[in-house]
Design a protein around this motif. Structure first.
Motif, short mmCIF file in Angstrom:
data_model
loop_
_atom_site.label_atom_id
_atom_site.label_comp_id
_atom_site.label_asym_id
_atom_site.label_seq_id
_atom_site.Cartn_x
_atom_site.Cartn_y
_atom_site.Cartn_z
N GLU A 145 0.81 -1.22 0.00
CA GLU A 145 0.00 0.00 0.00
C GLU A 145 0.84 1.27 0.00
OE1 GLU A 145 -0.22 -2.42 2.24
OE2 GLU A 145 -2.17 -3.38 1.91
N LEU A 253 -4.70 8.88 5.86
CA LEU A 253 -5.84 8.89 4.93
C LEU A 253 -5.85 7.61 4.09
CD1 LEU A 253 -8.10 10.95 4.25
CD2 LEU A 253 -6.70 11.66 2.30
N ASN A 254 -7.03 7.00 4.02
CA ASN A 254 -7.28 5.78 3.24
C ASN A 254 -6.61 4.54 3.82
OD1 ASN A 254 -8.72 7.39 1.44
ND2 ASN A 254 -7.01 7.61 0.04
N ASP A 255 -6.29 4.56 5.12
CA ASP A 255 -5.72 3.37 5.75
C ASP A 255 -6.83 2.36 6.01
OD1 ASP A 255 -4.37 1.44 7.21
OD2 ASP A 255 -3.14 2.91 8.27
N ALA A 256 -6.74 1.20 5.37
CA ALA A 256 -7.77 0.17 5.50
C ALA A 256 -7.51 -0.77 6.67
CB ALA A 256 -7.87 -0.63 4.21
N LYS A 265 -10.35 -4.79 -0.09
CA LYS A 265 -10.86 -4.08 -1.27
C LYS A 265 -10.49 -4.78 -2.57
CE LYS A 265 -8.97 -0.10 -0.21
NZ LYS A 265 -8.61 1.34 -0.30
N SER A 270 -8.67 2.78 -6.20
CA SER A 270 -9.15 4.16 -6.30
C SER A 270 -8.76 5.02 -5.10
CB SER A 270 -10.67 4.17 -6.46
OG SER A 270 -11.31 3.60 -5.32
N GLN A 271 -8.36 4.40 -3.98
CA GLN A 271 -8.07 5.17 -2.78
C GLN A 271 -6.73 4.72 -2.17
OE1 GLN A 271 -11.86 4.34 -0.65
NE2 GLN A 271 -12.18 6.56 -0.73
N LEU A 273 -3.40 4.48 -0.01
CA LEU A 273 -2.94 4.92 1.30
C LEU A 273 -2.01 6.11 1.11
CD1 LEU A 273 -2.59 4.23 4.42
CD2 LEU A 273 -0.52 3.01 3.70
N GLN A 274 -2.26 7.18 1.84
CA GLN A 274 -1.48 8.40 1.66
C GLN A 274 -0.21 8.37 2.51
OE1 GLN A 274 -2.29 10.99 -0.78
NE2 GLN A 274 -3.21 9.02 -1.31
#
Length: 301
Positions: A145, A253-256, A265, A270-271, A273-274
């Protein structure tokens, strides 16, 4: 740098080096019976086809057949295959290359090495295919990620001295992360905690006790309700930066995975991990020169 001479009895094929295993203790009437027991997800027809193509051999390159006897300790070589693999639509960039190292700017979602459902869509196989070098080896890792700088060794003779830098923690690592603003603190500051394996195999957690992880946290700029952070991990625990920011109440941000592990996912890209491995720096153990390699990527909400 050529890899015409391979340490494997099978050649690299489309960027994929052969896999191998040593036959273990046990009793099987023949080789294919063992292979079906060892790899229950691989159909018998697949093994028979590989053997018919002379793609299962021993360490001397002798072709093995379905009826070949099972011999404990024998090392067999074969190609790992996947029936279907979803392309990852992001490209790596080579930042630097010399006779010892290849430094790469990895995109989000691309695994560093083959694992699970990823084979050709991995950084290692892509590079081996592009450069024609079977002997490439990553000397450190990034999560699938995470984007940013990854260093590979392309020279077995010098590999150990570069690997030892990471083992001795004399390599500088700089990361960036986009996360909610953290109020009421003075930057920079150091966050420490004790990290251990979590209840699920792929996550970590914090517990009481002597700290075994440490991160220096600074802020680069404010972006509305978010902030761009600069992170310097002084230890290298799995998911350390993700765990530390989540524990501070500002998950990346966008941590799943953190603070709560969300459903997988699958192939959704589309998203991202930042989180970005912005730079790696060190004194070259061979030349004594200062080296610093920086990612050209940026984080965007």
């Amino acid at each position: 740098m050529s890899s015409a001479v391979s340490r494997f009895p099978l050649p690299m094929r489309d960027g994929v080096a052969p896999s191998y295993l040593y036959l273990p203790e046990g009793q099987w009437p023949d080789l294919i019976t063992f292979l079906l027991a060892r790899f229950p997800d691989v159909a018998e027809a697949s093994w028979r086809q590989r053997m018919a193509r002379n793609e299962v051999v021993d360490g001397d390159g002798k072709v093995l057949a379905p009826h070949s006897p099972f011999k404990r300790g024998l090392r067999i070589f074969y190609y790992r295959e996947l029936e279907a693999e979803t392309p990852i639509p992001f490209q790596e960039q080579i930042l630097y290359l010399d006779q010892h190292l290849v430094v790469v700017d990895k995109p989000h979602f691309l695994p560093v090495i083959p694992t699970g459902r990823f084979l050709h869509q991995t950084l290692l196989v892509r590079l081996r295919k592009a450069l024609g070098e079977v002997d490439l080896v990553p000397i450190h890792r990034l999560d699938r990620e995470t984007a940013g700088v990854v260093i590979f060794s392309r020279n077995a003779a010098s590999r150990g001295v570069y690997q030892s830098m990471f083992q001795k923690r004399v390599v500088g690592k700089e990361y960036e992360a986009l996360a909610p603003r953290l109020e009421g603190v003075s930057f920079p500051f150091t966050y420490r905690s004790r990290m251990v394996e979590g209840d699920k195999f792929f996550v970590m957690k914090e517990e009481q006790g002597e700290p075994n992880s440490e991160t220096l946290i600074d802020v680069i700029e404010q972006r509305g309700v978010l902030a761009l952070y600069r992170l310097y991990p002084h230890t290298g625990r799995q998911h350390q930066l993700r765990v530390h920011l989540s524990a501070l109440g500002i998950p990346i941000l966008n941590d799943a995975f953190y603070p709560v592990a969300l459903p997988c996912k699958q192939d959704d890209v589309s998203q991202p991990l930042q989180l970005l491995a912005r730079a790696v720096s060190f004194i070259d153990p061979l030349s004594g020169d200062w080296r610093e390699f920086r990612s050209r990527r940026s984080l965007q909400a």
